[in-house]
Design a protein around this motif. Structure first.
Motif, PDB file in Angstrom:
ATOM      1  N   TYR A   1       1.028  -1.072   0.005  1.00 36.92           N
ATOM      2  CA  TYR A   1      -0.059  -0.194  -0.072  1.00 36.92           C
ATOM      3  C   TYR A   1       0.778   1.264  -0.133  1.00 36.92           C
ATOM      4  CZ  TYR A   1      -2.971   3.699   1.748  1.00 36.92           C
ATOM      5  OH  TYR A   1      -3.387   5.188   1.936  1.00 36.92           O
TER       6      TYR A   1
ATOM      7  N   LEU B   1       1.186   1.183  -3.884  1.00 34.29           N
ATOM      8  CA  LEU B   1      -0.157   1.511  -4.549  1.00 34.29           C
ATOM      9  C   LEU B   1      -0.581   3.076  -4.156  1.00 34.29           C
ATOM     10  CD1 LEU B   1      -2.214  -1.631  -3.543  1.00 34.29           C
ATOM     11  CD2 LEU B   1      -1.671  -0.952  -5.829  1.00 34.29           C
ATOM     12  N   LYS B   2      -0.128   3.670  -2.984  1.00 33.00           N
ATOM     13  CA  LYS B   2      -0.621   4.756  -2.839  1.00 33.00           C
ATOM     14  C   LYS B   2      -0.107   5.811  -3.712  1.00 33.00           C
ATOM     15  CE  LYS B   2      -0.692   8.142   1.487  1.00 33.00           C
ATOM     16  NZ  LYS B   2      -0.415   8.303   2.817  1.00 33.00           N
TER      17      LYS B   2
ATOM     18  N   ASN C   1      -5.752   2.824  -4.758  1.00 28.26           N
ATOM     19  CA  ASN C   1      -4.910   2.594  -3.526  1.00 28.26           C
ATOM     20  C   ASN C   1      -5.531   2.472  -2.402  1.00 28.26           C
ATOM     21  OD1 ASN C   1      -5.895   5.230  -3.400  1.00 28.26           O
ATOM     22  ND2 ASN C   1      -4.135   6.360  -3.582  1.00 28.26           N
TER      23      ASN C   1
ATOM     24  N   GLY D   1      -5.194  -1.347  -0.992  1.00 29.19           N
ATOM     25  CA  GLY D   1      -4.565  -1.407   0.175  1.00 29.19           C
ATOM     26  C   GLY D   1      -5.644  -1.530   1.430  1.00 29.19           C
TER      27      GLY D   1
END
Length: 310
Positions: free
Chosen positions: A135, A139-140, A146, A150
């Protein structure tokens, strides 16, 4: 004392700063849902073992928070909501936060494995890895999805609690996971509706930034509609019952009503109201989640007196 000495003393990290690194508000959710997962499991756990297990799960959650703040220090400096955190404020260095987080992560996973079982310890390690690496690091900053993907990290704690008691995974623990997993996007996207500039300034591709508030409102409604049958359906598992069903029906009806109100709003009305409706939905989402897990606890309590379940 010289000015330099005073500056060093004033900027030195204090105990409260290291507590702040643990994200105590987020940790409270981790502790509570993990505790519920442990208590509602069909296998009893000695109270001392249960207490120690929840403590180490909490430390693992805190480790995730510290490592998240370490990696996100650059964007935390750009967001009004996070500028006062220990690292952006200069009270704790990035290296100190990294060392603190890694130490807590190692201690919490090893001790949980020793106190409960190896599977629970490994599950906690995977959860920390997922939150920090999958995450926070990946992803963030890479996708507006995200929060969706996440969000699994925040949904694992009740499964870890269940694993402490049973040593494994079941349909019931997956149901608790699903409730938190599907709840996470409406919860965080409602926050993003009135915090858009922060995410934009920091370059975080939150859905409000990449697709706009109109699309975000639609996605909140979509996930809320998917969440409702999952949350209500949990009443018909072994951890549910009539009390949980009644609570779930009320909370989900209110949550859907709130999501519909968000979806129907235009930006002019929201701005004129200073996003009061969005803020109410965000805060109600916290009550929503705690309400469901409290109801699961109530069902467990009633079952001990032969009154719970169907």
């Amino acid at each position: 004392m010289s000015d330099i000495g005073i500056l060093e003393r004033d900027t030195e990290g204090q105990f409260g700063d290291y507590i702040a690194l643990l994200k105590p508000r987020v940790m409270s959710l981790v502790v509570f849902t993990a505790f519920v997962g442990l208590v509602v499991a069909p296998v009893g756990v000695h109270p001392f073992v249960g207490f120690v297990a929840v403590l180490f799960i909490a430390l693992g959650g805190g480790a995730s928070g510290a490592l998240n703040m370490w990696y996100d220090a650059d964007i935390d400096r750009l967001m009004r909501r996070t500028q006062s955190r220990p690292i952006p404020a200069g009270r704790v260095t990035e290296g100190e936060a990294l060392g603190f987080g890694l130490a807590l992560a190692g201690i919490s996973c090893v001790m949980l494995a020793l106190a409960a079982n190896i599977f629970a310890g490994l599950f906690l390690a995977f959860t920390i890895f997922f939150y920090v690496v999958v995450y926070t690091i990946w992803l963030k900053r890479a996708t507006p999805q995200n929060i969706v993907i996440g969000g699994a990290a925040g949904a694992f704690p009740p499964m870890i609690g269940w694993a402490v008691a049973t040593g494994g995974i079941s349909m019931e623990s997956l149901a608790m996971f699903a409730i938190i997993f599907l709840w996470t996007p409406p919860h965080f996207w409602s926050l993003a509706l009135f915090m858009k500039d922060d995410y934009s300034n920091a370059g975080v591709p939150m859905l409000t930034v990449t697709h706009g508030r109109r699309v975000t409102r639609g996605q909140i409604l979509l996930y809320t509609l998917i969440l409702a049958p999952v949350a209500v359906g949990t009443a018909f598992t072994s951890i549910g019952g009539p009390v949980y069903l009644a609570v779930a029906l009320v909370l989900n009806a209110l949550f859907i009503r709130g999501a519909v109100r968000l979806w129907r709003r235009d930006e002019a009305a929201a701005l004129a109201e200073k996003y009061a409706t969005e803020k109410r939905f965000f805060y109600f989402s916290l009550l929503y989640l705690f309400g469901h897990f409290l109801a699961l606890l109530a069902e467990k309590g009633l079952s001990l007196f032969g009154m719970g379940g169907w």
